[in-house]
Enzyme design. Structure first.
Site, PDB file in Angstrom:
ATOM      1  N   ARG A  48     -10.099  30.308  48.217  1.00  0.00           N
ATOM      2  CA  ARG A  48     -10.412  31.363  49.155  1.00  0.00           C
ATOM      3  C   ARG A  48     -11.514  30.799  50.071  1.00  0.00           C
ATOM      4  O   ARG A  48     -11.386  31.145  51.287  1.00  0.00           O
ATOM      5  CB  ARG A  48     -11.104  32.564  48.350  1.00  0.00           C
ATOM      6  CG  ARG A  48     -11.765  33.421  49.401  1.00  0.00           C
ATOM      7  CD  ARG A  48     -11.645  34.751  48.652  1.00  0.00           C
ATOM      8  NE  ARG A  48     -12.331  34.876  47.326  1.00  0.00           N
ATOM      9  CZ  ARG A  48     -13.509  34.468  46.651  1.00  0.00           C
ATOM     10  NH1 ARG A  48     -14.380  34.404  47.752  1.00  0.00           N
ATOM     11  NH2 ARG A  48     -13.741  34.427  45.375  1.00  0.00           N
ATOM     12  N   TYR A 100      -0.716  47.328  69.981  1.00  0.00           N
ATOM     13  CA  TYR A 100       0.166  47.648  68.759  1.00  0.00           C
ATOM     14  C   TYR A 100      -0.018  48.605  67.867  1.00  0.00           C
ATOM     15  O   TYR A 100      -1.722  48.810  67.580  1.00  0.00           O
ATOM     16  CB  TYR A 100       0.134  46.226  68.007  1.00  0.00           C
ATOM     17  CG  TYR A 100       0.747  46.189  66.760  1.00  0.00           C
ATOM     18  CD1 TYR A 100       2.117  46.506  66.500  1.00  0.00           C
ATOM     19  CD2 TYR A 100       0.037  45.877  65.489  1.00  0.00           C
ATOM     20  CE1 TYR A 100       2.761  46.585  65.270  1.00  0.00           C
ATOM     21  CE2 TYR A 100       0.565  46.054  64.277  1.00  0.00           C
ATOM     22  CZ  TYR A 100       1.856  46.355  64.130  1.00  0.00           C
ATOM     23  OH  TYR A 100       2.374  46.269  63.006  1.00  0.00           O
ATOM     24  N   ASP A 173      -6.448  39.980  71.746  1.00  0.00           N
ATOM     25  CA  ASP A 173      -5.323  39.921  71.176  1.00  0.00           C
ATOM     26  C   ASP A 173      -4.358  39.162  71.824  1.00  0.00           C
ATOM     27  O   ASP A 173      -3.542  39.518  72.757  1.00  0.00           O
ATOM     28  CB  ASP A 173      -4.717  41.187  70.473  1.00  0.00           C
ATOM     29  CG  ASP A 173      -3.513  40.895  69.704  1.00  0.00           C
ATOM     30  OD1 ASP A 173      -2.799  39.945  69.672  1.00  0.00           O
ATOM     31  OD2 ASP A 173      -3.075  41.896  68.730  1.00  0.00           O
TER      32      ASP A 173
HETATM   33  C1  LIG Z   1       0.192  42.373  69.405  1.00  0.00           C
HETATM   34  C2  LIG Z   1      -0.079  42.369  67.813  1.00  0.00           C
HETATM   35  N1  LIG Z   1      -1.150  42.384  67.216  1.00  0.00           N
HETATM   36  C3  LIG Z   1      -1.352  42.220  66.103  1.00  0.00           C
HETATM   37  C4  LIG Z   1      -0.029  42.479  65.149  1.00  0.00           C
HETATM   38  C5  LIG Z   1      -0.218  42.720  63.538  1.00  0.00           C
HETATM   39  O1  LIG Z   1       0.199  41.719  63.098  1.00  0.00           O
HETATM   40  P1  LIG Z   1       0.698  41.295  61.633  1.00  0.00           P
HETATM   41  O2  LIG Z   1       2.155  42.141  61.502  1.00  0.00           O
HETATM   42  O3  LIG Z   1       0.832  39.678  61.256  1.00  0.00           O
HETATM   43  O4  LIG Z   1      -0.196  42.016  60.602  1.00  0.00           O
HETATM   44  C6  LIG Z   1       1.111  42.774  65.848  1.00  0.00           C
HETATM   45  C7  LIG Z   1       2.339  43.036  64.916  1.00  0.00           C
HETATM   46  O5  LIG Z   1       3.368  43.135  65.201  1.00  0.00           O
HETATM   47  C8  LIG Z   1       1.188  42.765  66.991  1.00  0.00           C
HETATM   48  O6  LIG Z   1       2.273  42.659  67.637  1.00  0.00           O
END
Ligand SMILES: Cc1ncc(COP(=O)(O)O)c(C=O)c1O
Length: 379
Positions: A48, A100, A173
């Protein structure tokens, strides 16, 4: 010697096993590591906290983004969750309004009840961001760029310079562009987060997340949360992401080329009312991409003329797969209002443009003529 990105990624994990010379990094499928005596450690104690396979991935991610430290998580949302633990009850974050749906759910249904306030703003609008930065209690800004699914572009350089002047953390992101097209830390952000499930891994075969940080202090804090919360990426999945990263620049180049052709074709189709693709000349924010020498990616969203066509399109495609997710070598088609943004209330979705006529494409590496013929047949 500092390698260029393609070299760094292609050789990720090489020379990590001098004993055998294995080219592919070994999968250290172990929970724990033995000690030779009290106070003795190989540097690994418990998986971990750290695991050699995961560490190769984390070092590669950090180097790819020009960060000080990288971290691999069990999913993109687990990565974002760890980052949001940097904040405290009563803190406020400026957050991209059309991000998202799962990230929206995390802010609204997990962190808001714990006292973290998200102030949703169109982060592609600098004036709106500037105004929001004057609100009391702002401690961070979470930018998704391009946004999912509307592909709005934010000016990371300008926003992060304003944020830094106010001692506010900038988190980006970067799932859609990856370090191949956009390096948030080099543009001034403090933290880059990823759903590594998407382009980084690239083969629709693993769920994973990543965080890369700009400073050692942030590295300490995220490392603490990664270990304390424990939502780490396992060794086998770490290996899959490493394998995916090796071809990332090649895949993205081909995906981008295909996407440009698909978007251009869609833009001239009589049943298509609007195409959003950052590579189209009039896409809002295109000037930022050109100025920063950022690529365009391979995500497209488009509005058709009637919602009644949606079901036929989704069941009729034969090359595109009707599925959630994105970024892999296979082309996917998604219906955001129902699949990825169901947790956003309908009025907000409508106001943002995530309406019942909007479809999203993740363009893969197939022959582009097959992709276009597929869309032609269902449209
Ligand atoms: C822009 C973006 N950020 C974060 C995520 C979340 O990622 P995960 O599905 O791997 O948890 C997504 C998932 O579609 C995404 O499109």
């Amino acid at each position: 010697m500092k390698s260029n990105l393609s070299t760094l990624l292609a050789q990720a994990g090489n020379r990590k096993d001098p004993k055998t010379g294995a080219i592919s990094v070994p999968i250290y499928q172990t929970a724990s590591f033995g000690h030779t005596g009290l106070g003795q450690s190989t540097g690994f104690d418990y998986s971990r906290t750290s695991n050699p396979t995961r560490l190769v991935l984390e070092e590669t991610l950090a180097a790819a983004d020009g960060g000080v430290k990288g971290f691999a998580f069990a999913s993109g949302l687990a990565a974002i969750d760890a980052v949001l633990h940097l904040f405290h009850s009563g803190d406020r974050l400026i957050v991209t309004e059309d991000l998202y749906g799962g990230t929206f759910r995390l802010f609204e249904q997990v962190f808001r009840p714990l006292g973290l306030d998200a102030l949703y703003v169109d982060t592609s609008n600098l004036q709106a961001v500037q105004k929001a930065l004057q609100s009391p209690g702002i401690k961070g800004i979470f930018i998704e760029t391009p946004t999912n699914p509307l592909l709005k572009i934010a000016d990371i350089r300008t926003i992060s310079s304003w944020a830094r002047a106010q001692n506010i953390l900038t988190i980006v992101d970067n799932t859609f562009f990856t370090p191949v097209f956009q390096k948030p830390l080099e543009l001034g952000a403090d933290i880059a987060v990823y759903s590594a499930t998407k382009f980084l891994a690239g083969h629709n075969d693993v769920v994973a997340g990543a965080v890369v940080v700009r400073t050692a202090e942030l590295g300490e804090r995220i490392g603490f949360f990664q270990n304390a919360i424990g939502s780490i990426l396992g060794p086998q999945d770490s290996w899959l992401v490493i394998r995916g990263l090796k071809t990332l620049p090649l895949r993205l180049q081909k995906q981008q080329e295909n996407a440009l052709q698909v978007a251009t074709w869609l833009a001239s189709h009589p049943h298509v009312k609007l195409v959003r693709f950052p590579g189209l000349p009039h896409h809002p924010g295109r000037d930022i991409l050109d100025r920063e020498q950022i690529g365009f990616g391979s995500m497209i969203s488009f509005e058709i003329d009637a919602a009644s066509r949606v079901a036929g399109i989704l069941s009729g495609v034969k090359v595109f797969l009707f599925a959630e997710s994105l970024g892999g070598v296979e082309s996917l088609i998604t219906y955001p209002a129902v699949q990825t943004h169901a947790d956003m209330d309908p009025a907000t979705r409508d106001r943002l443009g995530i309406n019942d006529r909007l479809l999203r494409l993740s363009v893969g590496i197939e022959d582009v003529n097959d992709l276009i013929h597929d869309l032609e047949a269902v449209l």
